[in-house]
Design a protein around this motif. Structure first.
Motif, PDB file in Angstrom:
ATOM      1  N   PRO A  92      -1.538  26.610 -32.610  1.00  0.00           N
ATOM      2  CA  PRO A  92      -2.899  26.098 -32.837  1.00  0.00           C
ATOM      3  C   PRO A  92      -2.999  25.189 -34.056  1.00  0.00           C
ATOM      4  N   TYR A  93      -2.155  25.424 -35.072  1.00  0.00           N
ATOM      5  CA  TYR A  93      -2.142  24.526 -36.230  1.00  0.00           C
ATOM      6  C   TYR A  93      -1.616  23.153 -35.828  1.00  0.00           C
ATOM      7  N   LEU A  94      -0.576  23.135 -34.983  1.00  0.00           N
ATOM      8  CA  LEU A  94      -0.052  21.860 -34.495  1.00  0.00           C
ATOM      9  C   LEU A  94      -1.099  21.139 -33.652  1.00  0.00           C
ATOM     10  N   GLY A  95      -1.754  21.888 -32.746  1.00  0.00           N
ATOM     11  CA  GLY A  95      -2.809  21.279 -31.936  1.00  0.00           C
ATOM     12  C   GLY A  95      -3.949  20.784 -32.792  1.00  0.00           C
ATOM     13  N   GLY A  96      -4.321  21.566 -33.800  1.00  0.00           N
ATOM     14  CA  GLY A  96      -5.413  21.152 -34.683  1.00  0.00           C
ATOM     15  C   GLY A  96      -5.111  19.885 -35.448  1.00  0.00           C
ATOM     16  N   SER A  97      -3.811  19.605 -35.683  1.00  0.00           N
ATOM     17  CA  SER A  97      -3.455  18.381 -36.409  1.00  0.00           C
ATOM     18  C   SER A  97      -3.889  17.125 -35.669  1.00  0.00           C
ATOM     19  N   PHE A  98      -4.037  17.220 -34.335  1.00  0.00           N
ATOM     20  CA  PHE A  98      -4.520  16.066 -33.580  1.00  0.00           C
ATOM     21  C   PHE A  98      -5.988  15.770 -33.861  1.00  0.00           C
ATOM     22  N   GLY A  99      -6.670  16.721 -34.535  1.00  0.00           N
ATOM     23  CA  GLY A  99      -8.044  16.467 -34.952  1.00  0.00           C
ATOM     24  C   GLY A  99      -8.149  15.314 -35.922  1.00  0.00           C
TER      25      GLY A  99
ATOM     26  N   CYS B  47     -10.104   5.082 -27.407  1.00  0.00           N
ATOM     27  CA  CYS B  47      -9.109   5.566 -26.440  1.00  0.00           C
ATOM     28  C   CYS B  47      -8.032   6.408 -27.115  1.00  0.00           C
ATOM     29  N   SER B  48      -7.626   6.004 -28.312  1.00  0.00           N
ATOM     30  CA  SER B  48      -6.624   6.782 -29.054  1.00  0.00           C
ATOM     31  C   SER B  48      -7.175   8.154 -29.400  1.00  0.00           C
ATOM     32  N   ALA B  49      -8.440   8.203 -29.799  1.00  0.00           N
ATOM     33  CA  ALA B  49      -9.075   9.482 -30.133  1.00  0.00           C
ATOM     34  C   ALA B  49      -9.135  10.398 -28.914  1.00  0.00           C
ATOM     35  N   LEU B  50      -9.434   9.832 -27.754  1.00  0.00           N
ATOM     36  CA  LEU B  50      -9.519  10.629 -26.533  1.00  0.00           C
ATOM     37  C   LEU B  50      -8.155  11.165 -26.122  1.00  0.00           C
ATOM     38  N   LEU B  51      -7.101  10.359 -26.259  1.00  0.00           N
ATOM     39  CA  LEU B  51      -5.744  10.833 -25.987  1.00  0.00           C
ATOM     40  C   LEU B  51      -5.381  12.004 -26.904  1.00  0.00           C
ATOM     41  N   ALA B  52      -5.752  11.886 -28.175  1.00  0.00           N
ATOM     42  CA  ALA B  52      -5.466  12.951 -29.132  1.00  0.00           C
ATOM     43  C   ALA B  52      -6.221  14.230 -28.770  1.00  0.00           C
ATOM     44  N   SER B  53      -7.447  14.076 -28.268  1.00  0.00           N
ATOM     45  CA  SER B  53      -8.228  15.262 -27.895  1.00  0.00           C
ATOM     46  C   SER B  53      -7.598  15.984 -26.706  1.00  0.00           C
TER      47      SER B  53
ATOM     48  N   TYR C 201      -4.700  17.920 -28.073  1.00  0.00           N
ATOM     49  CA  TYR C 201      -5.246  19.070 -28.798  1.00  0.00           C
ATOM     50  C   TYR C 201      -5.613  20.200 -27.845  1.00  0.00           C
ATOM     51  N   ALA C 202      -6.263  19.851 -26.728  1.00  0.00           N
ATOM     52  CA  ALA C 202      -6.688  20.865 -25.756  1.00  0.00           C
ATOM     53  C   ALA C 202      -5.481  21.556 -25.119  1.00  0.00           C
ATOM     54  N   TRP C 203      -4.479  20.788 -24.740  1.00  0.00           N
ATOM     55  CA  TRP C 203      -3.314  21.375 -24.073  1.00  0.00           C
ATOM     56  C   TRP C 203      -2.516  22.271 -25.020  1.00  0.00           C
ATOM     57  N   LEU C 204      -2.320  21.830 -26.257  1.00  0.00           N
ATOM     58  CA  LEU C 204      -1.572  22.664 -27.207  1.00  0.00           C
ATOM     59  C   LEU C 204      -2.340  23.940 -27.553  1.00  0.00           C
ATOM     60  N   SER C 205      -3.664  23.840 -27.661  1.00  0.00           N
ATOM     61  CA  SER C 205      -4.468  25.031 -27.966  1.00  0.00           C
ATOM     62  C   SER C 205      -4.467  26.003 -26.793  1.00  0.00           C
ATOM     63  N   GLY C 206      -4.635  25.468 -25.580  1.00  0.00           N
ATOM     64  CA  GLY C 206      -4.710  26.325 -24.407  1.00  0.00           C
ATOM     65  C   GLY C 206      -3.390  26.970 -24.037  1.00  0.00           C
ATOM     66  N   LEU C 207      -2.278  26.289 -24.312  1.00  0.00           N
ATOM     67  CA  LEU C 207      -0.958  26.819 -23.967  1.00  0.00           C
ATOM     68  C   LEU C 207      -0.239  27.431 -25.163  1.00  0.00           C
TER      69      LEU C 207
ATOM     70  N   CYS D 173      -8.729  23.787 -18.593  1.00  0.00           N
ATOM     71  CA  CYS D 173      -9.724  23.235 -17.660  1.00  0.00           C
ATOM     72  C   CYS D 173     -10.640  22.245 -18.366  1.00  0.00           C
ATOM     73  N   ALA D 174     -11.024  22.558 -19.605  1.00  0.00           N
ATOM     74  CA  ALA D 174     -11.908  21.669 -20.358  1.00  0.00           C
ATOM     75  C   ALA D 174     -11.253  20.320 -20.630  1.00  0.00           C
ATOM     76  N   SER D 175      -9.919  20.301 -20.708  1.00  0.00           N
ATOM     77  CA  SER D 175      -9.222  19.034 -20.990  1.00  0.00           C
ATOM     78  C   SER D 175      -9.397  18.020 -19.863  1.00  0.00           C
TER      79      SER D 175
END
Length: 442
Positions: free
Chosen positions: A329-336, A307-313, A316-322, A404-406
Motif C-alpha cells: 500500500p505504501y508503494l501504491g500510495g506513492s502514485f498519489g 492523462c498521466s494523473a489518470l494512469l497513475a490512479s 494506485y488502485a491495482w497495487l492497493s487492491g492486490l 472493480c473501482a479501477s
C-alpha cells in the motif's frame, strides 16, 4: 518563469489561503483517528467493522444525493452575492460535528457525529474548493491560473502533511480539541480580513412586494440553474471534462471510502500507519504540484498532465487492491504524487473554458454532477468490500472492490484521451444578456 509567476500571484490571495490551509489541517488531522474512533465505538475489540464501513457509505450516499442540487446553488450564489459570505458559510460547518467527538467518543456520540457531519459535507464538501477556485479566477489572469491552482493544491497537500504529523504524534484525546480550535479560527479570520472580489449588483428586487419577490427569487434560481447546465452541456470542452471528472470521482471516491477500513482489516493498520502513509503521499504531492506541474504545464498542456494523473490512479488502485504485504500500500500510495495532479489540471481546463462571470457556476455545476459518484460508489463499494473481507467471500481477493473501482478510472482515461481543451468557444455567449422580465416590476 511559470513557477515563480505562480508563486508571486499568491500574494493577493494570502487572506484566502491562510485560513484555507488551517482549515485543511484541522480536518485532515482527524482522518486517520476517525477510523480507530469509529471502529472502537461501533465494534469494540474487532479489527474489521462492517458497521463502520456501512455507516460511512450511507453518509456518502446521502451527501451525494443532496450535493447534486446544493453545490451548483452555492456556486450560483457566489457569482451573484459574493465569494466571501459563501466561504464563511461553508467553512464553518465542520465545527459542531468535531466538537461532539472532542466531548465524547461513545457509540451515541459517534452516531450523532455522522448525522451532523453528513449535513456539513452536503454544504462544504467540494464547495469550499470550487468557490475558492472562483475567487482565484476573479483575481488571477487566465494565463497564470493553472500555475496558481497547482500552488494551491500543493498547499493543500502541505496542510495534509502537517495534519498527519499532528495525528501521528498528538495523543488521541487532544486531536479533536486542537481541530475545533483551528476550525473556529478560520471563519473569524476570513470575516475580518478577506476582501470580496465580486461586484455586487443591488438590483431592483428590493422594491418588489413579498409575493413578487418570492416569484422573482424562484425564477432567478431556475434560470441560473438552467444557464449553468447550458454552459456545461453546450461547451465541448466542459462537457468532456465533466465526463472525465465524473468517472474518475466515481472510482476514486469508492476507493477512499473503504481503503482505510480495508487496510485495518487486512494488515492491522492503525492511526500511526495511516498517518505515515498519508504523510508520504503528501510530501511527494507538494513537490509535484508546487514545482513539477507549473514547469510541465507550459510544455505539455493540461491534457497530458490529466492523462498521466489518470494512469497513475489506475496503478494506485491495482497495487492497493492486490496488496500482498504491508509495504505494497505504501508503494501504491506513492502514485498519489502523480494522480493528485488531476485536480489542478481539471480546474485549469474548466476555468479556461468559462467566462469570468461564470466561474462559480461552471466549477460547482460539474462538482455537483460529480457528487452523483458519492451516491453511487458507496452503494456498490460498502457491501462488496464487506463481503470480500468476510469469510463468505466467493474467492480470495480482499481488495476486489478496489480492483472493480479501477474500471471507472480506465473509462475516465478513455474520455480524457478524446478531450481537446482547445476546441469549442468559451461560454460568454451562453449566459446571454437577456433581461429578467421580473426586473421590470416596480
Amino acid at each position: 518563469m511559470s513557477w515563480w509567476s505562480g508563486f508571486f500571484e499568491l500574494k493577493p490571495l494570502f487572506h484566502l489561503l491562510l485560513p484555507l490551509s488551517i482549515h485543511w489541517i484541522a480536518e485532515a488531522m482527524t482522518v486517520s483517528v476517525l477510523v480507530d474512533v469509529t471502529t472502537t465505538a461501533l465494534c469494540p475489540q474487532q479489527s474489521s467493522c462492517s458497521k463502520a464501513i456501512y455507516i460511512n457509505g450511507v453518509q456518502q450516499t446521502i451527501t451525494g444525493i443532496f450535493k447534486m442540487a446544493v453545490l451548483p446553488l452555492l456556486g450560483q450564489l457566489s457569482d451573484e452575492h459574493g465569494r466571501k459570505p459563501l466561504l464563511l458559510l461553508t467553512i464553518s460547518t465542520s465545527i459542531i460535528p468535531f466538537a461532539l467527538l472532542a466531548w465524547n467518543q461513545s457509540k451515541e456520540f459517534v452516531y450523532a457525529y455522522y448525522v451532523l457531519r453528513t449535513f456539513s459535507h452536503i454544504i462544504s464538501q467540494g464547495s469550499i474548493f470550487c468557490i475558492s477556485v472562483a475567487y482565484v479566477a476573479d483575481v488571477v489572469h487566465e494565463s497564470k491560473r493553472v500555475a496558481v491552482f497547482s500552488w494551491i493544491t500543493g498547499l493543500s497537500s502541505a496542510a495534509h502533511v502537517i495534519a498527519n504529523v499532528f495525528a501521528r504524534f498528538l495523543p488521541q484525546n487532544y486531536i479533536f480539541v486542537v481541530s475545533i480550535t483551528l476550525l473556529t479560527f478560520c471563519p473569524l479570520y476570513m470575516h475580518f480580513f478577506l476582501v470580496e472580489t465580486v461586484k455586487l449588483d443591488p438590483g431592483k428586487n428590493q422594491e418588489l412586494g413579498f409575493c413578487t419577490r418570492v416569484i422573482y427569487v424562484l425564477s432567478r434560481r431556475y434560470k441560473s440553474m438552467r444557464n449553468a447546465a447550458e454552459i456545461v452541456i453546450f461547451s465541448p470542452t466542459l462537457r468532456g471534462v465533466a465526463l472525465v471528472s465524473f468517472f474518475y470521482k466515481l472510482g476514486m471516491t469508492g476507493i477512499h471510502s473503504v481503503l482505510l477500513y480495508y487496510l485495518k482489516a487486512v494488515f492491522g493498520f492503525n492511526k500511526n500507519q495511516f498517518s505515515e502513509l498519508l504523510m508520504m503521499v503528501g510530501i511527494g504531492s507538494i513537490f509535484s504540484q508546487i514545482v513539477l506541474l507549473p514547469i510541465l504545464n507550459p510544455l505539455v498542456g493540461e491534457k497530458v498532465i490529466l492523462c498521466s494523473a489518470l494512469l497513475a490512479s489506475i496503478a494506485y488502485a491495482w497495487l492497493s487492491g492486490l496488496a500482498w504485504a504491508p509495504w505494497v500500500p505504501y508503494l501504491g500510495g506513492s502514485f498519489g504524487i502523480i494522480y493528485i495532479l488531476e485536480k489542478p489540471a481539471t480546474y485549469g481546463i474548466i476555468s479556461k473554458a468559462s467566462s469570468s462571470t461564470n466561474q462559480g457556476k461552471a466549477q460547482t455545476f460539474i462538482a455537483g454532477a460529480n457528487s452523483i459518484s458519492g451516491l453511487l460508489s458507496p452503494i456498490v463499494m460498502s457491501p462488496l468490500t464487506s463481503l470480500f473481507l468476510s469469510s463468505d467471500a466467493p474467492f480470495e481477493c480482499k481488495g476486489f472492490s478496489i480492483i472493480c473501482a479501477s474500471v471507472c478510472m480506465i473509462i475516465s482515461l478513455i474520455f480524457a484521451c478524446m478531450l481537446n481543451p482547445n476546441t469549442g468557444s468559451r461560454d460568454d455567449d451562453l449566459e446571454g444578456n437577456q433581461q429578467d422580465p421580473l426586473l421590470n416590476y416596480n
